[in-house]
Design an enzyme around this catalytic site. Structure first.
Site, PDB file in Angstrom:
ATOM      1  NE  ARG A  79     -12.506  15.326   5.841  1.00  0.00           N
ATOM      2  CZ  ARG A  79     -13.235  15.160   6.954  1.00  0.00           C
ATOM      3  NH1 ARG A  79     -13.552  16.198   7.695  1.00  0.00           N
ATOM      4  NH2 ARG A  79     -13.630  13.964   7.313  1.00  0.00           N
ATOM      5  CB  SER A 112      -7.261   8.341   2.848  1.00  0.00           C
ATOM      6  OG  SER A 112      -7.712   9.665   2.841  1.00  0.00           O
ATOM      7  CE  LYS A 133     -13.136  10.116   7.656  1.00  0.00           C
ATOM      8  NZ  LYS A 133     -12.272   9.263   6.861  1.00  0.00           N
TER       9      LYS A 133
HETATM   10  N1  TZP Z   1      -8.847  11.475   8.353  1.00  0.00           N
HETATM   11  C1  TZP Z   1      -8.251  10.710   9.255  1.00  0.00           C
HETATM   12  S1  TZP Z   1      -8.159  11.457  10.759  1.00  0.00           S
HETATM   13  C2  TZP Z   1      -8.955  12.844  10.168  1.00  0.00           C
HETATM   14  C3  TZP Z   1      -9.257  12.674   8.835  1.00  0.00           C
HETATM   15  C4  TZP Z   1      -9.941  13.634   7.982  1.00  0.00           C
HETATM   16  C5  TZP Z   1      -9.278  14.021  11.028  1.00  0.00           C
HETATM   17  C6  TZP Z   1      -8.064  14.823  11.399  1.00  0.00           C
HETATM   18  O1  TZP Z   1      -8.467  15.919  12.190  1.00  0.00           O
HETATM   19  P1  TZP Z   1      -7.611  16.421  13.427  1.00  0.00           P
HETATM   20  O2  TZP Z   1      -8.491  17.441  14.094  1.00  0.00           O
HETATM   21  O3  TZP Z   1      -6.364  17.077  12.870  1.00  0.00           O
HETATM   22  O4  TZP Z   1      -7.327  15.241  14.306  1.00  0.00           O
END
Ligand code: TZP
Ligand code: MG
Length: 218
Positions: free
Chosen positions: A41, A113, A142
């Site tokens: 990603r 998603s 994110k």
């Molecule tokens: N999509 C929803 S939350 C997220 C993504 C890509 C980020 C998740 O990252 P982390 O650090 O595991 O909370």
């Protein structure tokens, strides 16, 4: 491949998630610690682009292949096709899963998603192989995420689709992911709890050993 098993410890990473650590070293440590799937990603302001992105993707793919860890590309279907990745993950604002399926063919993995039962239904009808649901908890990884969702949408989706592969995401760590599995998720997707850990291998081992306990109890 058993997708539900591949979703158990699903590591997601780009070069800008690794702080001062070398990203390929983080990925190798995560592999050694027991991740079961990987998502490339590479996005955000300071992300690699063009040839540098492609080379980094190939390097990550090589490490995954050596260890038989499925390699999924976030968003970039053309890159996935070019390097022969195992699949693609798309969000609600990206290409429709049906279009991705046409481009990738039937033997690749497509993840979508989803934040609600309705989005889950649409993704499943469009041919997704798994759905990612969350954010379960607040995340700083994110910035443009949907509001924190908890585990309710996972529970609803699980009630309607008893067997469909679901992975939870968002703010998950070894000491807080159990409710997502209890709600019906098959596994957890993780960025910072591995990529930002002082020791990514140990962090992954802890996630994997906790997962064994939680699955046995669920
Ligand atoms: N999509 C929803 S939350 C997220 C993504 C890509 C980020 C998740 O990252 P982390 O650090 O595991 O909370
Ligand atoms: Mg996306």
């Amino acid at each position: 491949m058993n997708i539900k098993e591949a979703l158990r410890i699903y590591f997601i990473m780009g070069s800008n998630n690794c702080g001062s650590h070398e990203p390929l070293d983080v990925l190798q440590q995560a592999i050694d610690g027991g991740i079961t799937m990987f998502q490339f990603r590479e996005k955000g302001d300071d992300a690699l682009t063009g040839e540098a992105k492609k080379q980094f993707a190939r390097d990550c793919f090589r490490l995954c292949k050596q260890a038989n860890v499925p390699f999924i590309v976030n968003d970039d279907v053309d890159l996935a096709i070019e390097i022969g990745a195992d699949g693609v993950h798309v969000g609600q604002d990206d290409l429709d899963a049906g279009v991705v399926r046409q481009k990738l063919g039937s033997d690749k993995i497509i993840g979508v998603s989803s934040h609600t039962l309705q989005e889950s239904k649409a993704a499943i009808e469009a041919g997704a192989d798994y759905i990612g649901m969350g954010p379960i908890y607040a995340t700083t990884t994110k910035l443009d995420t949907n509001p924190v969702a908890g585990t309710k949408a996972i529970q609803e989706t699980r009630q309607h689709f008893a067997q469909f592969p679901i992975v939870a995401i968002g703010g998950l760590q070894a000491d807080n992911f159990a409710p997502a599995i209890e709600a019906g998720a098959d596994g957890i997707s993780i960025i910072s709890a591995i990529a930002s850990a002082p020791n990514p291998k140990e962090a992954t081992e802890k996630l994997a050993s906790t997962m064994k306990e939680v699955i046995n109890d669920a």
